[in-house]
Write an enzyme that holds these catalytic residues in place. Structure first.
Site, mmCIF file in Angstrom:
data_model
loop_
_atom_site.group_PDB
_atom_site.id
_atom_site.type_symbol
_atom_site.label_atom_id
_atom_site.label_comp_id
_atom_site.label_asym_id
_atom_site.label_seq_id
_atom_site.Cartn_x
_atom_site.Cartn_y
_atom_site.Cartn_z
ATOM 1 N N LYS A 1 0.791 -1.367 -0.136
ATOM 2 C CA LYS A 1 -0.012 -0.014 0.158
ATOM 3 C C LYS A 1 0.719 1.308 0.057
ATOM 4 C CE LYS A 1 -1.690 1.685 3.825
ATOM 5 N NZ LYS A 1 -1.589 3.030 4.100
ATOM 6 N N ASN A 2 2.060 1.232 0.856
ATOM 7 C CA ASN A 2 2.501 2.617 0.964
ATOM 8 C C ASN A 2 3.652 2.588 -0.057
ATOM 9 O OD1 ASN A 2 0.899 2.964 3.084
ATOM 10 N ND2 ASN A 2 2.503 2.410 4.828
ATOM 11 N N ARG B 1 -8.926 -0.349 4.220
ATOM 12 C CA ARG B 1 -7.953 0.728 3.671
ATOM 13 C C ARG B 1 -6.858 0.175 3.353
ATOM 14 N NH1 ARG B 1 -6.522 5.119 7.319
ATOM 15 N NH2 ARG B 1 -5.115 5.252 5.600
ATOM 16 N N ARG C 1 -0.702 14.604 12.864
ATOM 17 C CA ARG C 1 -0.237 14.535 11.326
ATOM 18 C C ARG C 1 0.033 15.805 10.638
ATOM 19 N NH1 ARG C 1 -2.086 8.593 9.393
ATOM 20 N NH2 ARG C 1 -0.016 8.957 8.169
ATOM 21 N N CYS D 1 -5.791 11.862 12.467
ATOM 22 C CA CYS D 1 -6.531 10.873 12.680
ATOM 23 C C CYS D 1 -6.185 10.392 13.955
ATOM 24 C CB CYS D 1 -6.114 9.799 11.679
ATOM 25 S SG CYS D 1 -4.507 9.424 11.721
ATOM 26 N N ASP E 1 4.195 1.046 12.089
ATOM 27 C CA ASP E 1 2.801 0.223 11.545
ATOM 28 C C ASP E 1 2.787 -1.056 12.044
ATOM 29 O OD1 ASP E 1 3.117 1.904 8.344
ATOM 30 O OD2 ASP E 1 2.372 2.844 10.241
HETATM 31 C C1 EPZ Z 1 3.777 7.127 6.255
HETATM 32 O O1 EPZ Z 1 2.917 8.282 6.618
HETATM 33 C C2 EPZ Z 1 2.866 6.010 6.145
HETATM 34 N N1 EPZ Z 1 1.828 6.179 5.198
HETATM 35 C C3 EPZ Z 1 2.434 5.578 7.451
HETATM 36 O O2 EPZ Z 1 1.602 4.311 7.233
HETATM 37 C C4 EPZ Z 1 3.646 5.309 8.275
HETATM 38 O O3 EPZ Z 1 3.214 4.969 9.755
HETATM 39 C C5 EPZ Z 1 4.507 6.581 8.409
HETATM 40 O O4 EPZ Z 1 4.871 6.765 6.881
HETATM 41 C C6 EPZ Z 1 5.833 6.308 9.155
HETATM 42 O O5 EPZ Z 1 6.508 5.320 8.915
HETATM 43 C C7 EPZ Z 1 2.136 5.989 3.819
HETATM 44 O O6 EPZ Z 1 3.165 5.826 3.438
HETATM 45 C C8 EPZ Z 1 0.957 6.538 3.019
HETATM 46 P P1 EPZ Z 1 5.660 10.568 8.379
HETATM 47 P P2 EPZ Z 1 3.361 9.737 6.691
HETATM 48 O O7 EPZ Z 1 5.653 12.068 7.559
HETATM 49 O O8 EPZ Z 1 4.176 10.035 5.532
HETATM 50 C C9 EPZ Z 1 5.378 13.610 11.772
HETATM 51 C C10 EPZ Z 1 -0.259 2.954 7.734
HETATM 52 O O9 EPZ Z 1 -0.783 2.473 8.547
HETATM 53 N N2 EPZ Z 1 5.083 14.689 10.810
HETATM 54 O O10 EPZ Z 1 6.944 9.776 8.194
HETATM 55 O O11 EPZ Z 1 2.310 10.457 7.152
HETATM 56 C C11 EPZ Z 1 4.006 12.926 11.937
HETATM 57 O O12 EPZ Z 1 2.893 13.479 12.680
HETATM 58 C C12 EPZ Z 1 0.172 4.329 7.861
HETATM 59 O O13 EPZ Z 1 0.048 2.447 6.601
HETATM 60 C C13 EPZ Z 1 5.040 16.178 11.164
HETATM 61 O O14 EPZ Z 1 5.352 16.355 12.259
HETATM 62 O O15 EPZ Z 1 4.369 9.508 8.061
HETATM 63 C C14 EPZ Z 1 4.375 11.724 12.752
HETATM 64 O O16 EPZ Z 1 4.445 11.945 13.892
HETATM 65 C C15 EPZ Z 1 -0.042 4.939 8.908
HETATM 66 N N3 EPZ Z 1 5.078 16.989 10.107
HETATM 67 C C16 EPZ Z 1 5.969 11.715 12.063
HETATM 68 O O17 EPZ Z 1 6.213 12.978 11.663
HETATM 69 C C17 EPZ Z 1 5.130 16.533 8.674
HETATM 70 O O18 EPZ Z 1 4.826 17.533 8.034
HETATM 71 C C18 EPZ Z 1 6.059 10.449 10.931
HETATM 72 O O19 EPZ Z 1 5.279 11.118 10.193
HETATM 73 C C19 EPZ Z 1 4.888 15.204 8.394
HETATM 74 C C20 EPZ Z 1 5.124 14.396 9.396
#
Ligand code: EPZ
Length: 417
Positions: free
Chosen positions: A22-23, A396, A121, A116, A304
């Site tokens: 998915k990712n 999802r 996020r 969420c 995850d």
């Molecule tokens: C990706 O989400 C994945 N989703 C998530 O998988 C996964 O948990 C996550 O990466 C971490 O590995 C997809 O790829 C579609 P991040 P993403 O930006 O990109 C903070 C699943 O279950 N952050 O690495 O949104 C954020 O709040 C999903 O398949 C900011 O503060 O994750 C979090 O605490 C859930 N500001 C941390 O960084 C930003 O602008 C990691 O988020 C962006 C992120």
């Protein structure tokens, strides 16, 4: 509403095909906007998040046909489109359209994806990397508006955000000049996105590392790509084997990177063998406690897999502690497992687990994707019947989870209210 009905206690045995990632699929769908010509993606998972993103892309004139894992995309009539709340709130993947539409049309408008249950996020890192590429980006009341052709520059990411890294790459590959991205996320899905883009004519170096060098090109051409298997779904099914005392074989696992996952599953007593295109797992008599697990960006134990690990360790022989360092509120599973008799508590960023011999089947409710999958695992291991509400979250990211588990011998059924 649909829910999953499970009668626990069945030992899983058999083999299933692993679905596509998915990712990796979501950023690659966004990347297809940049490609002119025939785009074919094999092993595409039939999951709600993919359908949501394809639906959004159709409003931008991008035709798509998904049949039996094969996705054909035609972007020849793609046009800019403003993606409102009705798109952004349904799947996080939509935020990646920012970089993709900037790369192709030098303008993009998307509503805030919103938080969420697992965390706020925010998208501040996405906005900062795009501004660092000299794009004019304004954060309006209900969304982000960006304009201008990205100009290459040196960018340092303060946190290895997966999405912000992917947006930076999507914006830079057709930008002007060279972009150097320091502190990039190194998740396998980011590397797969970069490989897809290079097949389409992009010039990205340092793939798989935290330092990416991207030399902008004028445009990208058509591409044929086969998605890797989903490492989180693989880890989920391996947990199912461990929790039911079973033995499971996953097929079509070529390229699946289980770094950070297998070590912790083996510590919990699962015996795992990887060969060619298979991953075979055989459970221990009893799940073993794992004193300390900490989620963190790749190559550490992935966030995850956290909820699934909590479910697994809730039936371990001993005490375990999991520290969740990535998402501040990814603990929705704890109160639901307590209903099933688990001795588990969440305090601050920690989940403290005292393993019990058996969980009791109960009605429980999923409030997020991986928490929902973890509740299904708990139902498989529990004594008696469980009802897992909130199947729409699970759908999802998991392709036909009930069918696959049924094939492995679980007594499980998707039921309409
Ligand atoms: C990706 O989400 C994945 N989703 C998530 O998988 C996964 O948990 C996550 O990466 C971490 O590995 C997809 O790829 C579609 P991040 P993403 O930006 O990109 C903070 C699943 O279950 N952050 O690495 O949104 C954020 O709040 C999903 O398949 C900011 O503060 O994750 C979090 O605490 C859930 N500001 C941390 O960084 C930003 O602008 C990691 O988020 C962006 C992120």
């Amino acid at each position: 509403m649909s829910y999953v009905k499970i009668v626990g206690g069945k030992r899983l045995k058999g083999e299933v095909k692993l679905q596509g990632s998915k990712n990796a699929a979501l950023p690659i769908l966004a990347a297809s906007v940049l490609c002119r010509g025939q785009i074919r993606i094999e092993n595409c998972p039939d999951i709600a998040d993919v359908h949501e993103l394809l639906y959004a892309l159709s409003f931008a004139g991008i035709k798509n046909e998904l049949h039996d894992g094969r996705l054909d995309l035609d972007t020849s009539e793609a046009v800019p489109f403003s993606f409102g709340q009705e798109f952004a709130k349904k799947t996080r993947g939509g935020i990646l359209l920012l970089g993709a539409f900037l790369g192709r049309f030098h303008e993009a408008e998307i509503a805030y994806p919103g938080g969420c249950v697992i965390g706020a996020r925010p998208i501040d890192l996405h906005c900062s990397v795009l501004r660092a590429l000299h794009v004019s980006l304004s954060e309006e009341k209900d969304g982000v508006y960006a304009k201008g052709r990205p100009q290459g520059d040196r960018i340092l990411l303060s946190y290895p955000s997966v999405g912000a890294t992917e947006n930076a790459v999507l914006a830079a590959v057709c930008g002007k000049g060279r972009t150097e991205l320091f502190g990039a996320a190194t998740e396998p899905e980011v590397a797969e996105l970069c490989r897809f883009l290079n097949k389409a004519g992009a010039r990205i170096r340092g793939i798989g590392t935290s330092y990416l060098v991207i030399d902008g090109v004028s445009q990208l051409h058509g591409v044929h790509h086969r998605l890797s298997g989903d490492r989180i779904v693989a880890g989920t099914y391996l947990c199912a084997a461990a929790m039911t005392g079973g033995e499971v074989i996953l097929r079509e696992t070529d390229g699946v990177c289980l770094e950070g996952i297998t070590n912790n599953l083996c510590a919990a007593g699962l015996r795992i063998q990887k060969e060619n295109n298979l991953i075979a797992a055989r459970a221990n008599d009893r799940v073993l406690a794992v004193p300390c697990i900490r989620t963190a960006p790749f190559p550490a134990f992935p966030t995850d897999m956290q909820s699934q690990m909590v479910a697994l360790l809730s039936v371990a022989d001993g005490d375990s502690v999991i520290c969740e360092t990535v998402f501040e509120s990814r603990f929705g599973i704890v109160p639901e497992l307590q209903k099933m008799g688990a001795d588990v508590i969440n305090t601050d960023r920690y989940v403290i687990i005292h393993g019990v011999k058996h969980l009791q089947g109960r009605p429980v409710t999923a409030t997020d994707l991986r928490g929902g999958a973890a509740l299904v695992l708990a139902g498989l291991a529990a004594e008696g019947e469980s009802k897992v509400c909130g199947y729409e979250y699970i759908a999802r990211g998991y392709e036909n989870i009930c069918g696959s588990l049924c094939k492995l011998g679980a007594e499980i059924m998707l039921t309409e209210e």
